[in-house]
Every structure is written in C-alpha cells, then in structure tokens.
Design a protein around this motif. Structure first.
Motif, mmCIF file in Angstrom:
data_model
loop_
_atom_site.group_PDB
_atom_site.id
_atom_site.type_symbol
_atom_site.label_atom_id
_atom_site.label_comp_id
_atom_site.label_asym_id
_atom_site.label_seq_id
_atom_site.Cartn_x
_atom_site.Cartn_y
_atom_site.Cartn_z
ATOM 1 N N ASP A 126 -2.867 2.336 11.786
ATOM 2 C CA ASP A 126 -1.594 2.170 11.062
ATOM 3 C C ASP A 126 -0.734 1.057 11.668
ATOM 4 O O ASP A 126 0.074 0.441 10.960
ATOM 5 C CB ASP A 126 -0.827 3.497 11.085
ATOM 6 C CG ASP A 126 0.466 3.401 10.310
ATOM 7 O OD1 ASP A 126 0.420 3.225 9.078
ATOM 8 O OD2 ASP A 126 1.550 3.475 10.933
ATOM 9 N N CYS A 152 0.864 -1.183 0.000
ATOM 10 C CA CYS A 152 0.000 0.000 0.000
ATOM 11 C C CYS A 152 0.891 1.220 0.000
ATOM 12 O O CYS A 152 2.077 1.137 0.352
ATOM 13 C CB CYS A 152 -0.939 -0.008 1.205
ATOM 14 S SG CYS A 152 -0.088 0.166 2.782
ATOM 15 N N TYR A 157 -2.621 5.645 1.652
ATOM 16 C CA TYR A 157 -3.550 4.697 2.271
ATOM 17 C C TYR A 157 -3.314 4.660 3.774
ATOM 18 O O TYR A 157 -4.272 4.610 4.561
ATOM 19 C CB TYR A 157 -3.336 3.312 1.650
ATOM 20 C CG TYR A 157 -4.242 2.238 2.214
ATOM 21 C CD1 TYR A 157 -5.531 2.051 1.721
ATOM 22 C CD2 TYR A 157 -3.812 1.417 3.251
ATOM 23 C CE1 TYR A 157 -6.356 1.075 2.241
ATOM 24 C CE2 TYR A 157 -4.623 0.436 3.773
ATOM 25 C CZ TYR A 157 -5.902 0.257 3.265
ATOM 26 O OH TYR A 157 -6.719 -0.717 3.788
ATOM 27 N N ARG A 158 -2.053 4.695 4.194
ATOM 28 C CA ARG A 158 -1.757 4.691 5.631
ATOM 29 C C ARG A 158 -2.264 5.981 6.288
ATOM 30 O O ARG A 158 -2.746 5.958 7.424
ATOM 31 C CB ARG A 158 -0.248 4.544 5.858
ATOM 32 C CG ARG A 158 0.302 3.192 5.469
ATOM 33 C CD ARG A 158 1.817 3.130 5.743
ATOM 34 N NE ARG A 158 2.353 1.850 5.407
ATOM 35 C CZ ARG A 158 2.311 0.773 6.192
ATOM 36 N NH1 ARG A 158 1.702 0.859 7.369
ATOM 37 N NH2 ARG A 158 2.818 -0.373 5.810
ATOM 38 N N GLU A 159 -2.126 7.089 5.579
ATOM 39 C CA GLU A 159 -2.587 8.361 6.133
ATOM 40 C C GLU A 159 -4.093 8.336 6.345
ATOM 41 O O GLU A 159 -4.591 8.790 7.389
ATOM 42 C CB GLU A 159 -2.203 9.496 5.178
ATOM 43 C CG GLU A 159 -2.706 10.865 5.644
ATOM 44 C CD GLU A 159 -2.598 11.899 4.541
ATOM 45 O OE1 GLU A 159 -3.351 12.886 4.603
ATOM 46 O OE2 GLU A 159 -1.786 11.706 3.608
ATOM 47 N N ASN A 192 -5.907 5.796 6.905
ATOM 48 C CA ASN A 192 -6.216 4.865 8.003
ATOM 49 C C ASN A 192 -5.208 5.007 9.135
ATOM 50 O O ASN A 192 -4.703 4.026 9.691
ATOM 51 C CB ASN A 192 -6.205 3.425 7.484
ATOM 52 C CG ASN A 192 -7.282 3.167 6.468
ATOM 53 O OD1 ASN A 192 -8.453 3.006 6.816
ATOM 54 N ND2 ASN A 192 -6.901 3.143 5.175
ATOM 55 N N ALA A 193 -4.910 6.258 9.457
ATOM 56 C CA ALA A 193 -3.880 6.518 10.471
ATOM 57 C C ALA A 193 -4.215 5.888 11.819
ATOM 58 O O ALA A 193 -3.319 5.467 12.565
ATOM 59 C CB ALA A 193 -3.679 8.019 10.625
ATOM 60 N N SER A 231 1.687 5.393 1.046
ATOM 61 C CA SER A 231 1.603 6.177 2.284
ATOM 62 C C SER A 231 0.262 6.910 2.405
ATOM 63 O O SER A 231 -0.200 7.175 3.523
ATOM 64 C CB SER A 231 2.761 7.184 2.330
ATOM 65 O OG SER A 231 2.759 7.995 1.168
ATOM 66 N N ILE A 247 -1.328 -2.239 9.863
ATOM 67 C CA ILE A 247 -1.212 -2.280 8.396
ATOM 68 C C ILE A 247 0.212 -2.731 8.046
ATOM 69 O O ILE A 247 1.143 -1.923 7.907
ATOM 70 C CB ILE A 247 -1.547 -0.921 7.779
ATOM 71 C CG1 ILE A 247 -2.990 -0.534 8.127
ATOM 72 C CG2 ILE A 247 -1.381 -0.955 6.263
ATOM 73 C CD1 ILE A 247 -3.403 0.820 7.602
ATOM 74 N N ARG A 248 0.360 -4.022 7.986
ATOM 75 C CA ARG A 248 1.628 -4.657 7.656
ATOM 76 C C ARG A 248 1.368 -5.744 6.629
ATOM 77 O O ARG A 248 0.266 -6.311 6.577
ATOM 78 C CB ARG A 248 2.268 -5.289 8.899
ATOM 79 C CG ARG A 248 2.612 -4.305 10.016
ATOM 80 C CD ARG A 248 3.820 -3.437 9.612
ATOM 81 N NE ARG A 248 4.191 -2.541 10.699
ATOM 82 C CZ ARG A 248 3.706 -1.338 10.894
ATOM 83 N NH1 ARG A 248 2.767 -0.868 10.072
ATOM 84 N NH2 ARG A 248 4.114 -0.579 11.896
#
Length: 654
Positions: free
Chosen positions: A511, A499, A503-505, A507-508, A501, A514-515
């Motif tokens: 986070d 994914c 997407y990570r932002e 779904n902060a 960054s 998310i691995r």
C-alpha cells in the motif's frame, strides 16, 4: 481724558437737548458747558510761534517727540495738569500724545480705542468746529460724560477741534484735576493757534512715512524683479523702434546667439536668420498696436524658441521701445509632442481611461469611457472618484477600500462589476496608478479600465463545467468505492490514475507505493519482491514477466494466488484512449468451494462432466473416463460430437 475749551470773551451758550433730564437739570447742564468760535487773536503769540517752529522743523522721526515737547510748553504755560492730543481712527478715539504735570497720573494707556461718540456733547460740539469748555465738571448733572471725566479726576477741561477741509481729524485739550483752580476759558487761545500747525506737521509726517514705505516697497519690488530675472532661464532683450538691441539680461548665456558685444547696437536682421528676423519684426508691429504679441515658436540650429514681445512706454525722446522675452522650449515641445501622441493613442484605444487631479477629482476621460459608461466628460469633470464609482453601481464598502488606497497614493488593481447608464452590467479590470510630477510630487491618478465581461462569462462557464465535472467525478468515485471488487485505472503509459479502497485492501502489503504516478510494472515487481504472490524463486519471476508482458494486451484475464491464501481474479481491458482499466475480484471462497467439491467427488468416485458454454467444450474427470471405458488419461476433453458417438457405441454394446 480731555474735552473742548473756548475763550471766555466769546462764550456762547450751547443748548443741548437731553430728554432724560428734567427742566432744572437741563438748565444746569447748559450752564456747565460753554462753547466759543475760534478767537481772532491770542495773547500767547511768542509761545505759539515757538511751538509751531518746533513742529515744522521736526523730521518725521522727530515729530512725536516734538508734539510731546509742545504739549509740555503749552500745558505748563496754561497751568494745566494734563495736555493731550486725540485722533480718530476707524470710528474710535486714540490718545496719541500726553503731557502730565509733576505728580499727576497719566491716563494715556487707558484711552486707546475709546468710544467718545457715546458722549453727545463732545461729539456734537467738536464736530461742529467749536471749542468745548467745562469750567466745573462737578457742576454737570449725573450723566455718562460726568462719570467718564471724573473717573480721570478731571475738575475742569477745555478742548478745541483739529479740522482740515471740514473733516474732524481730532482734538487738543487741557485738564485740571483735583480741587485746584478752574479754567477761565482764556487758555483755549493757545490750543486754537496750534491746531493748523500741528495738523500740517502730522500731515507732512504721514506723507513722508508714506513716501518712505513706497520707496521701501519700490526697492523690494526691484530686488524681487532682479531675483526673478536672475532665476528665469530666459533671455530678456530691449529694442528701440528701429529693431536695434539697446540692452539685455540673461541668466542663461547659452541662449545668446553670440557674445553680448555682437548683439548690442545691432538690428534684428544683423543677428538673426532672415525668416526669424521677419517674424520678430511682425511681432513688434503687433505689439505696437495691441501692447503685446505672442508670435509662433521658431527654430534656430535645431533649437526651438518661444517669444513674447511687449511694448514699453516711450522714452523722454518719444521713441517707443520693446522688451523681448525669449525662452528655449525645445524640451518642452518634445514633451508636448509626446503628450499629444499619448492623448491621441488614449483617445483611440478601446480601454477606458480616466485622469484624476491631485484632489482625486475627474479631470479627463477618453471616448472609450464615455461610450462604455454612457457618461460624458462634461457630466463628470470635477466629480469625486467615489461619486463616479457610486453612479456605476459599485458597493460602498468596495469604494471605501479603493479610496483608502488612493488616499495613501498606492497602486490599485481590482476587478469590479459595473453598471452603465442604460442599466447594463459589465465587468472591468481597473488599474489605478499614481502620477508623479517632474519633482516627484503627487499630481493625480491614471486609471485604465479593461472590459473583461466576456472573460468573466467564460470563467463562469468553465466553473460551471468544472463543478459538473467534479460532481460527476464524485459520483464516479462514490460508485467505484461502493464496488465489491478492486478497481484500478492506469493511463496509456501504465501510470496509476486512481483506485478504490478495495484495490488497496487486496494489495495491503504494498500500500505504501500505491500512489498516483506509480506504474503497473512497478506494482507487479514490488509485490513479487516482497513475496505477496504464492510463487517463489524462478517461478515467481516468470509469473511477473508474464503479467508485465500481458499489460499491452487488449484484454487479459487470469488468477493470482497470494501467499496469504487469497485467490484474486484479474481482468483488464485496454480502452480506445489507451487507458488501462482493471478489476480485482476476490474468488478465494469460490476456489475453496470448488476444491471441497472436487475432494468430495473424488472420495465418492463420481464421474463429472463440465460444459463450457462459451467454447462448447466439455471436460470429464478420470472416473467418467473409466465409466465410459476410455481409461485414465485417455480423454479429459470431449466434444459434443464425440460424446454422442461414445454414447451410441455404449448403447449398442448394451
């Protein structure tokens, strides 16, 4: 030191040519040195006979003392201060025996290995078999001889040679020192009479000592032979010319076919199988002509034996004898067979093989090595390994590392790029293993080389492809990272592959989970449990279930309202390989703008009409319904046909 004498009655002048002297000095030198042939008689027979008797009766061990005793008798009788014997060895002179009168200093220790040949008078006169007599040393002209004699305080000297068969062996001499009386020359008779007896005694001593040394060496040789025979795991048999055993030696009794009494005095045919007896008879016949025979190995009761037959000189009766040397070679033949098999295998295998000796020089190479390298065994036999590597194009630093490991007798495994004689480059996986002997000591190295050229080419191709893939992945990752939308990729089992960054932002709040490997349902449930979405309670659970069920759909689109006020557009597609790709678009601003527009429209009482170009559906708001005379809630969707009909009815009513 001592010099030659002669009798006064038979004196001849010795003319010595000395270029360094003037005529008057030459005359003086000739007058001072006289010589005489051996006198026919002597007045000292009783003394000489006693001396000779002492010499001849002395054993070899007593002879040195006997010579000293005789010199003391003769020296005392002649009134000499010193009496001595000189012998010549390896071109040098050695004072072996010396007698000194009371009060006279010995000089024997200083006269070992001297070069008397430097003094012409002494060397020439004595070597001719003449006696040398110098009545007064001080009368000699200045010379090396005069200085040599005076250094020993010699005032008068006479010497006679000791010869046998014309060979100058040594000389006997008398000295008088100080300022006393001079010799007259008559004293030389005693010395002349003693020379033959002395030489005979010394010769007998030498012979006795040589015989003693020979007997000692013979005894030592016999002892070594006995020890050798005792240490040899072999059977030694002695046979007469009729093939009858007359003696044996065996340090390994198991080699005997039976008890000794069952072998002694019996013939070959009486103790051996017929085929073996015939073989040994043939070996005896060959040894009779050639002296030795090495017949083929033979087998008895599962054991193999190796025989050597040697002819022995005939005995006193003229009968020839033979010595049989028999050794059990069963284990040796097994090892030889194994070695032959290994050699055949090595010759036929495609791997290259080298054998190094203990000096790390090439001893053997198989045909595969010759074929791949273009180097024959004759080319490289005895060649140091580092030189062979250099010929094949290996770098010097690499060779030094390999040789350091080999010097330490270590096992070496290394991949090398090599070059054959035709200039072709190829790769080899080289395994070097030290070879221990039966006693464990280092014997050399076995080197096996496997051609890995194709593998190296394949590895290079794989690396090239991997580099290209990595570069493509980097480009893809860079493109994904540069996207304004959140990008996510799951495998066919809905496990996260990658994914960006963004997407990570989005779904902060989750986070931490998310691995790679986390599943999409786990992401949905965790976000629901942590209150990321706006929905609460049962509504939140229902929303999570709908999202999870929609995962298997080929295509999915929708919106997620987050508690933080953000609205995220969700689009997902299941690809042919089963992977799941999704986009997360932040549409918060759009939805807020729409909301503001709707609020404006409602406040202004404006009728709105929306046309969905994809479905062809038109949507109208309540105020437009009212304007159209339809009333609230009557129509919120209207098709094109419906719209045209309503418009026609309205126009007609106008």
């Amino acid at each position: 030191m001592k010099l030659p004498l002669s009798t006064a009655s038979l004196v001849h002048r010795l003319l010595i040519r000395l270029p360094s002297f003037g005529s008057r000095e030459k005359m003086h030198f000739e007058t001072a040195i006289e010589l005489a042939p051996r006198p026919p008689e002597t007045a000292h027979y009783p003394l000489v006979v006693g001396a000779l008797s002492t010499l001849l009766r002395a054993s070899p061990e007593e002879l040195d003392d006997a010579i000293d005793d005789v010199l003391s008798r003769l020296g005392d009788a002649s009134g000499a201060d010193r009496a001595y014997l000189f012998v010549r060895q390896d071109g040098r002179w050695f004072n072996t025996h010396e007698w000194c009168a009371d009060g006279i200093d010995p000089v024997k220790d200083h006269l070992q290995g001297v070069a008397l040949d430097e003094h012409e008078a002494m060397a020439t006169v004595l070597a001719q078999g003449k006696g040398l007599f110098i009545r007064d040393v001080t009368a000699l002209p200045g010379s090396a001889l005069r200085s040599f004699l005076l250094s020993q305080q010699i005032h008068s000297i006479q010497c006679v040679p000791v010869l046998r068969d014309g060979v100058f062996y040594g000389f006997l001499g008398f000295d008088r020192v100080g300022e006393g009386d001079l010799f007259t020359g008559a004293e030389a008779g005693m010395l002349w009479a003693l020379t033959d007896g002395l030489l005979s005694a010394v010769g007998r001593q030498r012979v006795e000592r040589a015989l003693s040394k020979m007997r000692t060496r013979q005894t030592e040789t016999l002892e070594r032979l006995r020890a050798t025979l005792a240490a040899m795991p072999e059977l030694m048999l002695e046979f007469d010319e009729d093939g009858r055993c007359i003696d044996y030696h065996c340090s390994a009794p198991e080699l005997l076919a039976g008890e000794p009494e069952a072998i002694l005095n019996r013939t070959l045919e009486e103790t051996l199988p017929p085929s073996v007896a015939r073989l040994q008879r043939a070996a005896m016949a060959e040894a009779l002509d050639a002296g030795v025979s090495h017949p083929p190995d033979y087998e008895i009761d599962g054991h193999w034996y190796r025989l050597t037959v040697a002819r022995v000189a005939p005995d006193s009766g003229g009968r020839t004898r033979y010595v049989f040397r028999i050794r059990d070679v069963t284990d040796e033949r097994a090892r030889e067979a194994e070695n032959d098999l290994l050699i055949q295998v090595t010759r036929r295998m495609t791997n290259r093989a080298l054998v190094l000796n203990r000096d790390c020089r090439i001893h053997w190479a198989n045909p595969a090595f010759e074929q791949r390298t273009g180097l024959t065994l004759d080319d490289i036999r005895g060649m140091p390994l580092d030189e062979a590597f250099a010929i094949q194009g290996v770098a010097r630093a690499t060779i030094d590392r390999i040789m350091a490991a080999i010097d330490a007798h270590e096992t070496v495994q290394i991949e090398l790029e090599l070059r054959n004689q035709a200039g072709e480059r190829y790769w080899g996986d080289i395994a070097m293993q030290p070879l221990p002997g039966r006693d464990g000591a280092f014997q050399g190295y076995l080197i096996i080389g496997t051609d890995i050229t194709e593998r190296k080419r394949h590895e290079a191709e794989l690396k090239r492809m991997a580099d290209e893939t990595a570069a493509a992945h980097a480009r893809l990752h860079g493109a994904i990272e540069s996207m304004q939308d959140g990008f996510v990729l799951f495998d066919r089992d809905n496990k996260l592959l990658m994914c960006n960054s963004k997407y990570r932002e989005i779904n902060a709040e989750i986070d931490d989970i998310i691995r790679p490997g986390v599943t999409l349902p786990e992401i949905i449930r965790t976000a629901t449990e942590r209150g990321v979405y706006l929905a609460d309670g049962s509504q939140a659970r229902e929303q999570a279930d709908r999202l999870i069920h929609a995962i298997d759909d080929r295509d999915f689109s929708g919106e997620l309202h987050y508690r933080n006020g953000r609205v995220i557009g969700v689009r997902a597609t299941r690809m042919p390989d089963g992977n799941h790709v999704g986009l997360r678009t932040d549409i918060t601003a759009i939805r807020r703008a729409e909301q503001r527009l709707n609020d404006i429209i409602r406040g202004a009482r404006v009728g709105t009409w929306e046309l969905d170009l994809t479905t062809g559906t038109e949507v109208v708001n309540s105020y437009l319904n009212e304007l159209l005379g339809l009333g609230d809630g009557q129509v919120d969707e209207i098709t094109t046909q419906r719209w045209l009909r309503l418009a026609r009815e309205t126009r007609e009513s106008w």
